[in-house]
Structure formats: C-alpha cells, structure tokens
Scaffold this motif. Sequence first.
Motif, PDB file in Angstrom:
ATOM      1  N   ALA A 220       0.841  -1.329   0.219  1.00 46.01           N
ATOM      2  CA  ALA A 220       0.075   0.034   0.062  1.00 46.01           C
ATOM      3  C   ALA A 220       0.754   1.183  -0.103  1.00 46.01           C
ATOM      4  CB  ALA A 220      -1.141  -0.026   1.028  1.00 46.01           C
TER       5      ALA A 220
ATOM      6  N   THR B  17       2.511   1.672  -3.497  1.00 43.19           N
ATOM      7  CA  THR B  17       1.351   1.986  -4.357  1.00 43.19           C
ATOM      8  C   THR B  17       1.086   3.451  -4.213  1.00 43.19           C
ATOM      9  OG1 THR B  17       0.371  -0.031  -4.392  1.00 43.19           O
ATOM     10  CG2 THR B  17      -0.930   1.888  -5.220  1.00 43.19           C
ATOM     11  N   GLN B  18       1.000   4.004  -2.981  1.00 45.59           N
ATOM     12  CA  GLN B  18       0.788   5.593  -2.663  1.00 45.59           C
ATOM     13  C   GLN B  18       1.871   6.338  -3.357  1.00 45.59           C
ATOM     14  OE1 GLN B  18      -2.032   6.589  -1.751  1.00 45.59           O
ATOM     15  NE2 GLN B  18      -1.257   8.546  -1.916  1.00 45.59           N
TER      16      GLN B  18
ATOM     17  N   ILE C  14       1.229   6.957  -6.818  1.00 46.95           N
ATOM     18  CA  ILE C  14       0.255   7.617  -6.971  1.00 46.95           C
ATOM     19  C   ILE C  14       0.806   9.283  -6.851  1.00 46.95           C
ATOM     20  CG2 ILE C  14      -1.922   8.550  -6.182  1.00 46.95           C
ATOM     21  CD1 ILE C  14      -2.540   5.879  -5.514  1.00 46.95           C
TER      22      ILE C  14
ATOM     23  N   SER D  58      -2.478  -3.425  -7.281  1.00 50.75           N
ATOM     24  CA  SER D  58      -3.604  -2.993  -6.209  1.00 50.75           C
ATOM     25  C   SER D  58      -4.701  -3.882  -5.923  1.00 50.75           C
ATOM     26  CB  SER D  58      -3.792  -1.645  -6.608  1.00 50.75           C
ATOM     27  OG  SER D  58      -4.627  -1.126  -5.592  1.00 50.75           O
TER      28      SER D  58
ATOM     29  N   ASN E 130      -6.642  -2.709  -3.384  1.00 51.90           N
ATOM     30  CA  ASN E 130      -7.624  -1.551  -2.487  1.00 51.90           C
ATOM     31  C   ASN E 130      -8.181  -0.758  -3.659  1.00 51.90           C
ATOM     32  OD1 ASN E 130      -7.974   1.349  -1.796  1.00 51.90           O
ATOM     33  ND2 ASN E 130      -6.724   0.380   0.244  1.00 51.90           N
TER      34      ASN E 130
ATOM     35  N   GLN F 198     -10.070   1.643  -3.599  1.00 56.70           N
ATOM     36  CA  GLN F 198      -9.937   3.316  -3.521  1.00 56.70           C
ATOM     37  C   GLN F 198      -8.575   3.702  -4.155  1.00 56.70           C
ATOM     38  OE1 GLN F 198      -9.743   5.229   0.448  1.00 56.70           O
ATOM     39  NE2 GLN F 198      -9.742   7.210  -0.401  1.00 56.70           N
ATOM     40  N   GLN F 199      -7.445   3.043  -4.037  1.00 63.33           N
ATOM     41  CA  GLN F 199      -6.338   3.350  -4.651  1.00 63.33           C
ATOM     42  C   GLN F 199      -6.375   2.956  -6.102  1.00 63.33           C
ATOM     43  OE1 GLN F 199      -3.243   1.109  -2.346  1.00 63.33           O
ATOM     44  NE2 GLN F 199      -2.355   2.990  -1.601  1.00 63.33           N
TER      45      GLN F 199
ATOM     46  N   GLN G 148      -8.108   5.677  -7.857  1.00 61.49           N
ATOM     47  CA  GLN G 148      -7.045   6.882  -8.096  1.00 61.49           C
ATOM     48  C   GLN G 148      -6.096   6.747  -9.178  1.00 61.49           C
ATOM     49  OE1 GLN G 148      -5.371   7.276  -4.280  1.00 61.49           O
ATOM     50  NE2 GLN G 148      -7.125   8.602  -3.312  1.00 61.49           N
ATOM     51  N   ILE G 149      -5.474   5.372  -9.228  1.00 65.97           N
ATOM     52  CA  ILE G 149      -4.669   5.071 -10.242  1.00 65.97           C
ATOM     53  C   ILE G 149      -5.311   5.017 -11.835  1.00 65.97           C
ATOM     54  CG2 ILE G 149      -2.955   3.080 -11.277  1.00 65.97           C
ATOM     55  CD1 ILE G 149      -2.952   2.259  -8.000  1.00 65.97           C
TER      56      ILE G 149
END
Length: 456
Positions: free
Chosen positions: A355, A358-359, A362, A390, A392, A394-395, A398-399
């Motif tokens: 996570a 990944t963030q 982003i 991912s 997740n 939500q992520q 965003q991606i």
Amino acid sequence: MPGVPTSRGCDGCRKSKKKCDELQPCSRCAKRQIVCQGSGQRRYKFQSLQVPKGAPDKLMPVVSVSTQQPVRLHISHVPNDTLTLMFVNSLEIRDVRYDIAYYGSFLRDLPRRLGSSPALDAASMALVSAHPYFQTKDIPPMVLSRFGKALRTLRDCLNDSKEARSPKTLCAIYLIAICQGWIGKSGKQRSTHSEAIMHLLKAVDLNQYEAGFPRDLILTLCVPVILEGIRDPLIQLPRAFWEHMVVLLHQDPPPPPYNAIPRPHLTVLELSRFPEYLHNPHLHLPEITSTYKELQNDSQKMFIFMGQDLMAMLPDILQSRYRAAYTLVAAVALLLNTILRSFDPSDTTLTQESALFTQSVIEGADRASCDRPLGAAYILPCLIIAMAASDNKQQAAQIEGRLIDYQSDFKTLEWRNCVAWLRSVFENHRMFGRLVKTDLDIDISELGVPGGCAMM
C-alpha cells in the motif's frame, strides 16, 4: 505552425479541450480526483526558425514563450548541414517537458556522427521533424513521409550484414521507435523494434564498443529489450552477453562521487534479471527477497533526501530526474512485493508495504504532472504496475484516473491490456503458491506434524 494556446486553464482541461474555471483546484479536476496543474502558467510553443539558404525545408523547432517575443536558440557554431542544425536545435531545448535527452544522454553526442549512415540520418530527420508536433498529435504529411523513408532506409541497411552490426544502425532503430510513439502509429510494431534490437545486440562484438557514446548507446538499448522481455519471455539477451557487459563496465572510469545524494543501487545489469523473476519466481525467491530489501532501503533514503534543503538546491532538471528515479524504484519494488505476496499472502507486513509503494507511485504521478509530456513519460509503466498490483479499490480508482489522464500523452500504449496481462501473471503465481503450500501441508501431515508448526 504548431503552437500551444495561450489559455491559462489547467493542463488537464486543456488536454481534454474543456473550459477551465481556473480555480485551485478547478472543479473538473476535483471531480475526477486528479491533480490540477498549470492554472495561470505561461505556455511554451514551437516556432519556425529560418534555415540556411538552399535547405530542403524550413522546419526548425524552437521554444518560445507564448506571451513574449520568440526566444532564439544561441548556437556557437552553425553547421552547414541542415539536419545537424535541426538536431542541435532540438538538443538545445532544456525544458524538461520537451528535452529529448530524456531518451538517453548519448543523444547529445549524436550530431557530430550524422552524415555517415543513411539509416541514422533518415531516422534522425524523422525524429527532429516530429519533435514539434508530438504533443498536439496533429502530424503533417511531411513528418509521416519522413517516418516512412526512415523505415525503408533502415530496412535496406539491415540487409547489409556489416551495417546491421554498427552502433549507428542500432541507434537508428531506437530513434524510429521513439518517433513511432510520438506520431501515434499502431503499437503492433513496437515489439518488433525490441526484437530487432535484441538480435542485433546478440550479433555485435562488444569489444569494439569503447567507453563513451557506443557503450552508453548499448546500455540504453538494453532497457527496451528488458522491458519487452517482461511481457514476452522469448525476448531475452543471453547471460553471456550480460557477463561480458559486466567486464566492460568495470573497465570504464567510475562516475563522479555524490556523497550527499543517495542513489539507487538498481542498475541495468540487475534489471536484466527481472523478466526471469517475473516469469519463474519460484526459482529465484532468495534473490527476489534480497533485491526487494535493497530497493526498500533505497526508497527510504531517497524519500528522506527529497524533503531536504539540498534537493531544493539542485537544478530543476536534476530534481525532475531524481523524482523519476524515486518513483521507478517504488514501482519495481512494488512489482517484487506482489510476487513475494503471491507465495505468502498471509504476510501482513508485505501487504502494508504494498500500500505504501502504491501510494508513492500515485504521488509520483502527481508530482510529475508539471513535467509532461517527455519528462513524465516514465509514469505510465509505473502506474500500470501499481494498477495490476493493487487490491485496494480506493487506490485502484485513483490510479485509473491518472492512467486515463496520462495516456493522452502517449496514446499508442494500451494500458488496459497491459494491466490485464500483468494481473493474470500475478494470479498464476498465487495459484502456484497455493499449490506449493498445499503440497507442503500434505507432506507435513503425513509425518504426523501439525500444519504450520516449525520443524526443529
């Protein structure tokens, strides 16, 4: 004459040809959950520069500020050859958004080598002709004609066994691949370029590639072959090639020290192992784990450095490249993290680290928005890895928003197909990992030892 509108709307609205309300962030970007960049900024455009009398055309890319008088490039010596003049002018553009040196520092040594190879000359002409137009994608027939001529000239050159092995022919293939991505031709041939480079690299005599331009060229060309090898296991350079490269690179003078700037340890030689890591991870788990730990340490040190005063003192172009290096380290670390999680899905530490990486990708995409298009070309493959890795929602949302936005720069890359393919690879690894664990549990139970107990 290609140019960028003088609108002060944000980059996202301009690329989508939508009216921008110029808020910070604007309403459209806020709704799409993407970073709003460029509102109120001056834009750059290309203008034509007169070339020497008798030249075959008058196309000359020059950067100027849209709200000011044109800024002429200052060149200490104007070559007689029009192609060389055009290439030098392209190299003089140091704005990170349009700097073609992104594709390799060896390009700055290319103008003095023009005129001795028909394939290299034709490919260079196609490249510098397309340079002013690649962002607008409004490609004039003249550029398409020169691109076609470059392909035909290269084909003729490859029929000559001696010319096919020369560094200039290799460079011509690379320039054509870059140009193809700019003008938006069908991506079906892109793997052909990498495959052709692979076969030519296998045939070259590396001992004849001295330090400097030839060796820098070889290292740069290895990267698309490695990346294509991740997608296609058949595209691989033999281990003997890499062992020979290690010997040659050790003969080169060491790079200047940067004691205060943490550098990633991931080299092209280490990156060459990634296709095998991805396709046969069960054979390389110790090496994958070791490389992953090294990437973790590198990313932590680089992240800390980016918040220090010394980072802010670097020139803009070096700051941009350092941010790119950090994002790439985070992406490849995420790739290895996902492989390791496939074999140990219960490891919560790996899940948390996934996570975080990944963030980082982003946030890297958001930071790179001001460097688009060329200075942020590395973002798309990083986002593809993050999207495939991912779990997740939500992520992932965003991606996806950023992938849709960034693809407007390089439309030939079909990111949805890439994500689907990479996800299937990860899923196959997870299935294999479950089978291995099941077989291990069966073997343990037959010995009368409860599953999960450590063997002493």
